[in-house]
Design a protein around this motif. Sequence first.
Motif, PDB file in Angstrom:
ATOM      1  N   TYR A   1     -26.949 -27.770   9.640  1.00 47.20           N
ATOM      2  CA  TYR A   1     -26.900 -26.356   9.242  1.00 47.20           C
ATOM      3  C   TYR A   1     -27.160 -25.456  10.445  1.00 47.20           C
ATOM      4  O   TYR A   1     -28.185 -24.782  10.508  1.00 47.20           O
TER       5      TYR A   1
ATOM      6  N   ILE B   1     -30.842 -31.298   2.081  1.00 45.77           N
ATOM      7  CA  ILE B   1     -32.067 -30.939   2.815  1.00 45.77           C
ATOM      8  C   ILE B   1     -33.268 -31.715   2.236  1.00 45.77           C
ATOM      9  O   ILE B   1     -34.097 -32.243   2.978  1.00 45.77           O
TER      10      ILE B   1
ATOM     11  N   GLN C   1     -36.130 -20.982   4.016  1.00 47.82           N
ATOM     12  CA  GLN C   1     -36.133 -20.485   5.399  1.00 47.82           C
ATOM     13  C   GLN C   1     -34.739 -20.533   6.020  1.00 47.82           C
ATOM     14  O   GLN C   1     -34.341 -19.634   6.750  1.00 47.82           O
ATOM     15  N   LEU C   2     -33.989 -21.598   5.723  1.00 48.54           N
ATOM     16  CA  LEU C   2     -32.646 -21.734   6.296  1.00 48.54           C
ATOM     17  C   LEU C   2     -31.653 -20.745   5.685  1.00 48.54           C
ATOM     18  O   LEU C   2     -30.866 -20.122   6.386  1.00 48.54           O
ATOM     19  N   PHE C   3     -31.682 -20.640   4.374  1.00 51.44           N
ATOM     20  CA  PHE C   3     -30.616 -19.914   3.678  1.00 51.44           C
ATOM     21  C   PHE C   3     -31.037 -18.554   3.142  1.00 51.44           C
ATOM     22  O   PHE C   3     -30.218 -17.663   2.987  1.00 51.44           O
ATOM     23  N   GLY C   4     -32.317 -18.431   2.791  1.00 48.71           N
ATOM     24  CA  GLY C   4     -32.728 -17.257   2.031  1.00 48.71           C
ATOM     25  C   GLY C   4     -33.173 -16.089   2.885  1.00 48.71           C
ATOM     26  O   GLY C   4     -33.385 -15.000   2.377  1.00 48.71           O
ATOM     27  N   GLN C   5     -33.385 -16.358   4.182  1.00 43.46           N
ATOM     28  CA  GLN C   5     -33.940 -15.268   4.999  1.00 43.46           C
ATOM     29  C   GLN C   5     -32.919 -14.667   5.941  1.00 43.46           C
ATOM     30  O   GLN C   5     -31.943 -15.312   6.265  1.00 43.46           O
TER      31      GLN C   5
ATOM     32  N   TYR D   1     -20.984 -19.227   6.182  1.00 45.61           N
ATOM     33  CA  TYR D   1     -21.225 -19.424   4.749  1.00 45.61           C
ATOM     34  C   TYR D   1     -21.607 -18.105   4.084  1.00 45.61           C
ATOM     35  O   TYR D   1     -21.077 -17.742   3.046  1.00 45.61           O
ATOM     36  N   LYS D   2     -22.494 -17.384   4.753  1.00 44.96           N
ATOM     37  CA  LYS D   2     -22.981 -16.144   4.146  1.00 44.96           C
ATOM     38  C   LYS D   2     -21.932 -15.035   4.232  1.00 44.96           C
ATOM     39  O   LYS D   2     -21.838 -14.197   3.347  1.00 44.96           O
TER      40      LYS D   2
ATOM     41  N   GLU E   1     -22.471 -23.129 -10.915  1.00 46.58           N
ATOM     42  CA  GLU E   1     -21.552 -24.230 -10.600  1.00 46.58           C
ATOM     43  C   GLU E   1     -22.221 -25.560 -10.876  1.00 46.58           C
ATOM     44  O   GLU E   1     -21.585 -26.548 -11.226  1.00 46.58           O
TER      45      GLU E   1
ATOM     46  N   MET F   1     -15.290 -21.497  -4.677  1.00 51.06           N
ATOM     47  CA  MET F   1     -16.735 -21.684  -4.662  1.00 51.06           C
ATOM     48  C   MET F   1     -17.067 -23.012  -4.017  1.00 51.06           C
ATOM     49  O   MET F   1     -16.286 -23.956  -4.131  1.00 51.06           O
ATOM     50  N   GLY F   2     -18.198 -23.064  -3.399  1.00 47.40           N
ATOM     51  CA  GLY F   2     -18.559 -24.349  -2.818  1.00 47.40           C
ATOM     52  C   GLY F   2     -19.856 -24.288  -2.057  1.00 47.40           C
ATOM     53  O   GLY F   2     -20.523 -23.254  -1.981  1.00 47.40           O
ATOM     54  N   CYS F   3     -20.205 -25.413  -1.489  1.00 46.60           N
ATOM     55  CA  CYS F   3     -21.444 -25.515  -0.734  1.00 46.60           C
ATOM     56  C   CYS F   3     -21.270 -24.866   0.634  1.00 46.60           C
ATOM     57  O   CYS F   3     -20.172 -24.443   1.009  1.00 46.60           O
TER      58      CYS F   3
ATOM     59  N   LEU G   1     -24.118 -21.313   9.067  1.00 49.31           N
ATOM     60  CA  LEU G   1     -24.766 -20.490   8.040  1.00 49.31           C
ATOM     61  C   LEU G   1     -24.170 -19.088   8.005  1.00 49.31           C
ATOM     62  O   LEU G   1     -24.005 -18.499   6.942  1.00 49.31           O
TER      63      LEU G   1
ATOM     64  N   ARG H   1     -21.378 -35.874   2.732  1.00 47.56           N
ATOM     65  CA  ARG H   1     -20.925 -34.492   2.882  1.00 47.56           C
ATOM     66  C   ARG H   1     -19.618 -34.358   3.656  1.00 47.56           C
ATOM     67  O   ARG H   1     -19.131 -33.246   3.857  1.00 47.56           O
TER      68      ARG H   1
ATOM     69  N   GLN I   1     -38.267 -25.008   2.996  1.00 46.12           N
ATOM     70  CA  GLN I   1     -37.399 -25.120   4.173  1.00 46.12           C
ATOM     71  C   GLN I   1     -35.982 -24.628   3.836  1.00 46.12           C
ATOM     72  O   GLN I   1     -35.327 -23.978   4.655  1.00 46.12           O
TER      73      GLN I   1
ATOM     74  N   TYR J   1     -29.137 -18.292  -3.130  1.00 41.92           N
ATOM     75  CA  TYR J   1     -28.495 -18.205  -1.818  1.00 41.92           C
ATOM     76  C   TYR J   1     -27.994 -19.569  -1.329  1.00 41.92           C
ATOM     77  O   TYR J   1     -27.533 -19.692  -0.202  1.00 41.92           O
ATOM     78  N   THR J   2     -28.126 -20.599  -2.148  1.00 35.43           N
ATOM     79  CA  THR J   2     -27.773 -21.946  -1.696  1.00 35.43           C
ATOM     80  C   THR J   2     -27.046 -22.709  -2.781  1.00 35.43           C
ATOM     81  O   THR J   2     -27.375 -22.592  -3.955  1.00 35.43           O
ATOM     82  N   HIS J   3     -26.089 -23.505  -2.373  1.00 30.67           N
ATOM     83  CA  HIS J   3     -25.400 -24.401  -3.296  1.00 30.67           C
ATOM     84  C   HIS J   3     -26.306 -25.621  -3.553  1.00 30.67           C
ATOM     85  O   HIS J   3     -26.983 -26.088  -2.635  1.00 30.67           O
TER      86      HIS J   3
ATOM     87  N   ILE K   1     -31.146 -32.047  10.252  1.00 34.85           N
ATOM     88  CA  ILE K   1     -30.841 -31.012   9.271  1.00 34.85           C
ATOM     89  C   ILE K   1     -30.470 -29.693   9.966  1.00 34.85           C
ATOM     90  O   ILE K   1     -29.590 -28.969   9.535  1.00 34.85           O
ATOM     91  N   ARG K   2     -31.156 -29.417  11.095  1.00 28.03           N
ATOM     92  CA  ARG K   2     -30.821 -28.205  11.874  1.00 28.03           C
ATOM     93  C   ARG K   2     -29.481 -28.378  12.578  1.00 28.03           C
ATOM     94  O   ARG K   2     -28.766 -27.417  12.826  1.00 28.03           O
TER      95      ARG K   2
ATOM     96  N   HIS L   1     -25.768 -28.679  -3.647  1.00 24.60           N
ATOM     97  CA  HIS L   1     -25.577 -29.830  -2.761  1.00 24.60           C
ATOM     98  C   HIS L   1     -26.262 -29.660  -1.418  1.00 24.60           C
ATOM     99  O   HIS L   1     -26.665 -30.631  -0.797  1.00 24.60           O
ATOM    100  N   ASP L   2     -26.364 -28.424  -0.977  1.00 22.20           N
ATOM    101  CA  ASP L   2     -27.092 -28.186   0.270  1.00 22.20           C
ATOM    102  C   ASP L   2     -28.590 -28.406   0.047  1.00 22.20           C
ATOM    103  O   ASP L   2     -29.278 -28.957   0.907  1.00 22.20           O
TER     104      ASP L   2
END
Lengths: 414, 144
Positions: free
Chosen positions: B8, A357, A410-414, B16-17, A382, B62-64, B13, B126, A407, A348-350, B4-5, A352-353
């Motif tokens: 993102y 983090i 928690q940010l990306f996977g949920q 992105y999703k 990738e 594709m990308g971050c 997010l 970034r 973490q 669920y995350t690239h 970080i919060r 680079h992200d």
Amino acid sequence: MNPEVAATVDLDVHSIRADFPILNVQPYGQHLAYFDNAATTQKPQVVIDTLTQFYEQFNSNVHRGVHYLSQHATEAYEKSREIVRRFLNARSTAEIVFVRGTTEALNLLATTFGKLLQPGDEILISMMEHHSNLVPWQILAKEKDLKLKYIPITETGELDLDTFERLLSDRTRVVSVVHASNSLGTVNPIEKIIELAHQNDIPVIIDGAQAVAHISVDVQSLDADFYVFSGHKIYGPTGIGVLYGKERWLDRLPPYQAGGDMIKRVTLEETTYNVLPYKFEAGTPNIAGAVGLGVALEYVQNIGLSKIARYEMQLLEYATRAVEEIPGLRIIGTADQKIGVLSFVMDYTHPHDIGTILDQAGVAIRAGHHCTQPVMDFFGVEGTARASFAVYNTPEEIDQMVKALWQVYQLFGQ
Amino acid sequence: MEPIRDLYQQVLLEHYKHPHNYGHLEHPTHQADGDNPLCGDHIHLELQVENDTIVDVKFSGMGCAISKASASIMTQVIKGKSIEEVKQLADLFYQIVKGETDVPEAPSSDLEELFIFSGVHDFPTRVKCATLAWHTLENALKQS
């Protein structure tokens, strides 16, 4: 320290850590967990001091100098060559060429080998090569109308040796493979590869960039024709590396660069080349770097490479078990024989992200294709996030990384 | 907010999703590819321009999280705008990610989402991820 890891290794990681001043840097006020060792390792104080000392007390150009400083600089430079010879157990220092690094060594070999090859000749490398052991051969193959063939890899990230045997033909002129993969961690069975190639009288080049800091190398018992590595991945300075070549092969190859130091006699009509290894060392070398590399190799040998390897394997196992619990995380490179490289993706995350983090948590990893795009293509990703371990890393640092990976979840996977 | 919060944010997010305007146009008048070789981000952008106005736009690639969310938000913001307005928005965006402009108390609603990238300037490595879509847009518009 985690008792599980501490109990089994006779290695005083805390005193080793004290040798590396950079480990005191606190990114964003946090403990630095430096896991980018496959890109470059940090330098112990003795190596840093050697560089300073060289410029403060010995600096001079090597060879042919008749004065005091030049004599000392030459002695230090050549002493380092002897340390490298012993480190690789080469037969003679004539077989140890100082270069800028692995990339230059491989370019040297592709270029000079290329002059011996004819259209239709074949070069055999693998799909897991770093771009530095792929692109020079690709360029050469285009220029000289040669065939470049690839040993395929398996789902676990190992070389397919059966296919390798079939790919060896009477037109194969050279095999060039990586000892340990920088993006997968796989340790390749180079003994077997060399043996099979030699049955067909084919010389073998081994890219040891990732291996030398983790695996004892004896070029004579391996019977490697060439073995190349970079100093900076084994606690030495950047800009210095080693090309080992069997004397009879180095004699056959034409010079790479021309200029000072590589000549014996120059007239306006022609030039006689210098003896080995100087034939391949045109121009003023990285003298301080070479001296620093010698000190770095001695540093490693004083701790003991096998002890370092055992310790890093325990870190790898500890980290592997911990990250496997994170949902959606997939390890890329699951060979039986690995160095301390943990490459992974989170679906669920690239990468680079992940890298950003982890960086904020003080954890330095690398994210991307690691200069092995064909490997990424093979696994359909990738890029990966890669943690690579060195002698100064601790289980607590792995905990620090794993906490940050949760973490990410928690940010990306949920 | 911890950095970080701040980087993102939930909006980022979400984009992105579930990126907006993801896909291809039937008959694009302009298109361009953008690459960030450093990290392998790749974007393909297609525009339908009529009378100097961007009437439709789609992107793929594709990308971050940052590059993808930036592309998604960009496509939303530029749709219906004139080429001249879009160029000004690109300049504004570059200022935002470099931290060269203050985040207004109450930005106009259609530009609001651009300002979620103000956190990027704390992460110099970034910035290129965030600007990839906008540079690709400028390249696409250079075609006539």
